[in-house]
Design a protein around this motif. Structure first.
Motif, PDB file in Angstrom:
ATOM      1  N   LEU A  42      -4.560   2.925  -2.983  1.00  0.00           N
ATOM      2  CA  LEU A  42      -3.296   2.600  -2.308  1.00  0.00           C
ATOM      3  C   LEU A  42      -2.238   2.173  -3.313  1.00  0.00           C
ATOM      4  O   LEU A  42      -1.059   2.527  -3.189  1.00  0.00           O
ATOM      5  CB  LEU A  42      -3.520   1.493  -1.271  1.00  0.00           C
ATOM      6  N   MET A 256      -0.641  -2.151   4.296  1.00  0.00           N
ATOM      7  CA  MET A 256      -1.963  -1.516   4.167  1.00  0.00           C
ATOM      8  C   MET A 256      -2.754  -2.123   3.029  1.00  0.00           C
ATOM      9  O   MET A 256      -3.967  -2.256   3.118  1.00  0.00           O
ATOM     10  CB  MET A 256      -1.782  -0.019   3.936  1.00  0.00           C
ATOM     11  N   ILE A 660      -3.479   0.410  12.048  1.00  0.00           N
ATOM     12  CA  ILE A 660      -3.851   0.143  10.659  1.00  0.00           C
ATOM     13  C   ILE A 660      -4.982  -0.880  10.615  1.00  0.00           C
ATOM     14  O   ILE A 660      -5.989  -0.680   9.934  1.00  0.00           O
ATOM     15  CB  ILE A 660      -2.638  -0.356   9.845  1.00  0.00           C
ATOM     16  N   THR A 661      -4.828  -1.995  11.344  1.00  0.00           N
ATOM     17  CA  THR A 661      -5.874  -3.027  11.273  1.00  0.00           C
ATOM     18  C   THR A 661      -7.172  -2.532  11.897  1.00  0.00           C
ATOM     19  O   THR A 661      -8.255  -2.883  11.419  1.00  0.00           O
ATOM     20  CB  THR A 661      -5.441  -4.349  11.946  1.00  0.00           C
ATOM     21  N   LEU A 664      -8.854  -0.137   9.342  1.00  0.00           N
ATOM     22  CA  LEU A 664      -9.388  -0.916   8.224  1.00  0.00           C
ATOM     23  C   LEU A 664     -10.554  -1.786   8.669  1.00  0.00           C
ATOM     24  O   LEU A 664     -11.495  -2.003   7.905  1.00  0.00           O
ATOM     25  CB  LEU A 664      -8.282  -1.763   7.601  1.00  0.00           C
TER      26      LEU A 664
END
Lengths: 790, 235
Positions: A42, A256, A660-661, A664
């Motif tokens: 990232l 992110m 996103i969470t 992840l």
């Protein structure tokens, strides 16, 4: 010589441990590899895009961009200024394409190329004559975007002259890029002759490439233009650290990057926990080594070196793998549209940023080494005499745990074991709390946005029914008189908006607002204090007050585009849910002093009008009437932003955050499962003899599995309050990183957030993996061998 | 026929890539109330025999019957269930559960065997008194000496009143005085009607039992002493 031989023997021993203890080796290599590869890839993408976006932005806006009424002879004059390398000009004016506010621009192909590179023409071609248009849309636009297609006939309404001019154009090309050009996300490029018919040929935007002092050149350029009878209404100095597009992008990437940093914590937890288990299990070996005269280096070689070797292998793999992952993600997700990815890739290539990968590899290796020093410290303190003299299942005295849990001795045994083997408990609790905390933080952010959206939709918090963004050439008095006369408008608040980039530390934009007419309470109702009445006073939105910790009486420092700092006293705090929440309400004189410009000079007036309608049950109908009434009174370009579109924007952000969470969390579930499974299976192996004894006493296999499962459940229960605290910290950090998209939205949620479906799903995956691995490990134990081995 | 019957039992192990035959065609009987010692040098198969008798392992071939139950033919779960009720095992290194006190170690066996809860504590204290450690009931294993730990292990092994007691080198790590004490305790246990088999490499101690079986290289090479008839053992 002797010590060198011993050293070689011990290193050889460490390598054997790495090979024989395959499960521990694989676990740490995998965890370390993910810990390096996830953040490194990232970070590599971020570094690439940051550079590329900035270079593209610079292509468009140059080093200095000025807008206003600029005589064409200014082009020649500016070229003569010291430090100016090139000058490009274009005519810009506001318009409407359908319901979207656009900038209509006149520029030649070459200028277009320097503003928007030709390879971002997604479809079609550049204009070749009047009646044609290229429609450009910037990325990072808010809300849904409707693009016309090549071949479509569109109506462009140009706000210029004494009346709006509607022009029919055929779209011959569609373009897209990273950059806004001006304040709107759309640009329509049209033929010079066309705009020349509705406007004079005065340039309205100039782009300079400068070498040297940017702010100095900007000031000289402004003076030069004014000396030629022109007027400058706005300028931007493109300093990388203050570049709003880069700052927005950095915020986006850090949303992110922040969660994946959690993976970095797993590696040292694993090495510390498993290392401690090994030292405790082998404490008799440690005692024997010390009795033979082994010192710290020998203990390091025996009990820390295997972990260092494993971590080094994992870090190396992470270092290499991060390159492939970064490149793949870059091409397939971050630069999604084919022509853009090709364009960016062809122009800039993809920089591997080996240094970034190396940084994360060394960081994770260093942290893992630190983690594995904990077992070394324990090994160093082993009491030789006590350990060698002690016999039994533990070669070291476990802590005396006097309390009892229930009447069942079996239960007491399992619970006390968690205290006696505290490293196992800690090794389970830390990764589980990070996993649950990550998932819960997404829920808290989502709850916060939910509360925010409710406030937008609730008239008592947000009184207005719609926000009108109106562009007009002349002063808005006539428009405001019209609003006064409309019987269906209950009240309104009209203000002049001005966006300042990088004016407040940490924020890309703040919007300055100077009241023109009406009741500010319609749009920005007071929570504390009062509205500003004189120069040097400001009322701030509650989002800005929360984020910067401001209250009435504090001083806010603001930097203008000339680099000057202004100190403003906070006299009030207002509610502002409808926009990013970074509103600064000040007097007109303060606005002119800070910005250096009087509204309307050199460009169209843009005003914002918040309107509260008399009948809240007929909003759609009345807004339609309002738009028609305003356009009829013209020439006005009107963009109507109603509450559903405002709340839709926030809901979209919430969905992105949650996605996103969640993604992840699922990845973290796998990593945490590897870490916790390794810890439990290592514990089972270390307790093989104890398990054999329990089996000989009559404990059944399923009772054994239930015992380990009970310890896992107990660890999860202990984790919950820690996970809640972790989730609050992560949620707050994420909220601060999305502040440039949504404003500062306070995460919301009590301890119940750790038990939501979003949080429980990854935890369930982890628990299932752990229990399956526990069953397999117990089944594979050779109990007779465990009893026979000493 | 004895309470414990071992008929032509063989046991093979694979250690790395080597196949080791630990027992070769061993047969013997043990009666209720009999105190039998199994002796032999290191690697003779003594511990292997103990593990097979306890149901912790199964013979490669042959039959083991205890109190009429064909233990060698039971699956793992049934052997565990049988062991809970019918066997008490004492280990060389005591192997008391370190997170439980002496009293709790004794209670654990009764809990696993399903002894009614109301009777457990009283019986546990009686057993600790029997082994002379009632005053140390609240101590953890590391707070006890080797001899004391082994005595607790004996109390633990008989707590659930099993008919068969097995001891694998119970005196190996003790001084002479404690060795004798432990053997005498085992004698008292067998006098209470239980079959007691203990493995030891100490021939002197072994002769304190009713009978001695000598093992070498997994084979019964001799029988000694009274308390068991030679005819019960087939070489």
């Amino acid at each position: 010589m002797g010590s060198r031989v011993v050293g070689v023997l011990l290193v050889r021993s460490a390598l054997r441990v790495v090979v024989w203890k395959r499960l521990e080796t694989l676990a740490l290599i995998l965890v370390t590899m993910v810990a390096v590869a996830a953040p490194a890839s990232l970070a590599i993408i971020k570094s690439n895009l940051e550079y590329q976006i900035y270079e593209l932005f610079k292509d468009v806006s140059g080093d200095v961009m000025l807008t206003g009424l600029i005589p064409s002879e200014a082009l020649t004059a500016l070229k003569g200024l010291e430090g100016v390398r090139s000058v490009n000009g274009m005519i810009l004016t506001f318009g409407l394409l359908g319901e979207e506010r656009v900038l209509a621009a006149v520029m030649g192909h070459e200028t277009f190329n320097s503003f928007v590179k030709p390879y971002v023409i997604r479809e079609g071609r550049f204009i070749e004559g009047p009646g044609e248009a290229v429609v450009y849309r910037a990325m990072f636009v808010r809300g849904p975007v409707e693009m016309p297609r090549v071949g479509d006939e569109v109506d462009l309404v140009v706000v210029a002259g004494q009346r709006p001019v509607s022009v029919k154009l055929r779209v011959v090309g569609l373009a897209t890029g990273y950059n806004h050009i001006g304040p709107t996300p759309f640009l329509v490029v049209v033929d010079e002759g066309l705009l020349g018919r509705v406007m004079n040929y005065t340039l309205t935007a100039i782009r300079l490439e400068v070498v040297g002092d940017l702010r100095g050149v900007a000031g000289e350029a402004k003076s030069t233009i004014e000396s030629l009878g022109g007027a400058v209404s706005w300028h931007m100095v493109n300093v990388r650290e203050e570049n709003p597009v880069v700052l927005i992008f950095e915020s986006a990437m850090s949303v992110m990057t922040l969660p994946v940093l959690i993976f970095i914590a797993m590696a040292p937890v694993l090495s510390a926990s498993l290392g401690l288990a090994t030292v405790v299990r082998d404490s008799r070996n440690v005692a024997v080594m010390k009795a033979m005269g082994c010192g710290l280096w020998e203990l390091f070689s025996a009990y820390t070196l295997p972990w260092v070797i494993r971590a080094a292998l994992g870090a190396l793999m992470g270092f290499l793998v991060s390159q492939f992952i970064a490149r793949w993600l870059y091409l397939n997700y971050f630069v999604a549209e084919e022509d853009l990815s090709r364009a960016l890739y062809e122009r800039f290539g993809f920089n591997p940023y080996w240094g970034t990968s190396a940084y994360y590899a060394l960081l994770v290796l260093g942290l893992t080494l630190l983690g594995s020093l904990i077992p070394l410290a324990i090994a160093y303190r082993v009491d030789v005499v006590k350990v060698i003299a002690t016999v039994g299942l533990h070669a070291h005295p476990a802590p005396r745990v006097g309390w009892s849990v229930g009447r069942l001795v079996v239960l007491r045994m399992w619970v006390r074991d968690m205290v006696a083997r505290w490293w196992k408990t800690v090794g389970l609790v830390i990764p589980l709390s990070l996993l649950i905390g990550l998932g819960s933080s997404g829920v808290m952010l989502s709850n916060g946005v939910g509360e925010w959206v409710k406030a937008v939709e609730d008239r008592s918090s947000t009184p207005f029914d719609a926000l009108l963004i109106i562009s007009t050439v002349e002063s808005p008095e006539k428009l405001l008189e019209l609003l006064d006369k409309l019987d269906y408008v209950k009240r309104y608040f009209a203000s002049t908006p001005y966006s300042l980039a990088a004016a407040v530390e940490g924020l890309t934009f703040v919007e300055l607002r100077a009241p023109i007419k009406g009741d500010p309470g319609v749009e920005l109702p007071l929570i504390q204090g009062r509205y500003p009445m004189g120069g040097g006073e400001v009322a701030v939105s509650h989002g800005l007050a929360s984020y910067k910790g401001l209250k009435v009486g504090d001083v806010l420092e603001l930097r203008d585009t000339f680099g000057r700092m202004h100190k403003l006293e906070v006299v009030g705090v207002v509610r502002a849910y409808h926009d990013r929440g970074f509103q600064l309400l000040l007097t007109r004189d303060s606005l002119v002093e800070i910005t250096g410009y009087r509204p309307g000079i050199g460009r169209a007036f843009t005003i914002k009008v918040a309107v509260e309608l008399r009948d809240p049950h007929r909003v759609e109908e009345l807004l339609g009437r309002l738009r028609s009434d305003i356009e009829r009174a013209g020439p006005y370009g009107v963009e109507v932003v109603d509450k559903s579109s405002i709340s839709g924007t926030f809901k979209a952000y919430s969905t992105i955050n949650t996605s996103i969470t969640t993604i992840l969390s699922l990845l973290a579930a796998v990593v945490v499962a590897v870490v916790t499974t390794s810890i439990i299976t290592s514990d089972i192996s270390a307790r093989a003899r104890e398990i054999a004894v329990l089996t000989s006493l009559g404990l059944q296999g399923r009772q054994l599995i239930l015992g380990f499962a009970a310890q896992l459940i107990l660890a999860i229960i202990i984790t919950m309050p820690i996970a809640y605290t972790t989730s609050k910290i992560i949620a707050r950090m994420l909220a601060e990183r999305t502040v440039n998209f949504t404003g500062y939205i306070e995460p919301v949620g009590g301890i119940e957030v750790v038990t939501t479906a979003t949080t429980m799903a990854p935890l369930l995956i982890t628990i299932i993996i752990i229990i399956v691995a526990t069953i397999i490990t117990i089944r594979r134990l050779d109990l007779v061998k465990a009893l026979s081995d000493l | 026929m004895g309470f414990v019957e071992v008929r032509d039992v063989w046991k093979d192990y694979v250690v790395g890539r080597v196949r080791v035959t630990a027992l070769r065609g061993v047969s013997l009987d043990v009666d209720s109330g009999e105190f039998l010692a199994v002796t032999g040098p290191s690697g003779s198969g003594k511990s292997t025999l103990i593990y097979l008798l306890s149901g912790l392992d199964v013979p490669t071939r042959g039959l083991i019957r205890v109190g009429g139950a064909e233990v060698s033919r039971l699956d793992q779960a049934r052997r565990a269930s049988w062991r809970r009720r019918s066997v008490g095992v004492i280990f060389q290194f005591f192997h008391l559960i370190p997170t439980l006190t002496a009293l709790e170690n004794v209670l654990l066996t009764m809990e696993l065997a399903g002894v009614p809860a109301g009777k457990r504590v009283e019986r546990a204290l009686e057993l600790l008194e029997f082994v002379g450690l009632k005053d140390k009931a609240g101590r953890y294993p590391w707070e006890l000496s080797g001899g004391e730990q082994q005595r607790v292990a004996i109390a633990r092994a008989i707590a659930h009143n099993p008919p068969l007691i097995l001891a694998d080198e119970p005196t190996a790590n003790l001084d002479y005085e404690n060795k004798v004490r432990i053997v005498e305790l085992l004698r008292e246990v067998s006098n209470a009607g239980k079959a007691v088999v203990f493995a030891t490499h100490d021939v002197e101690l072994a002769r304190r039992a009713d009978g001695v079986v000598h093992l070498r290289d997994g084979v019964v090479v001799g029988f000694e002493g009274g308390g068991g008839a030679p005819s019960k053992i087939s070489p």
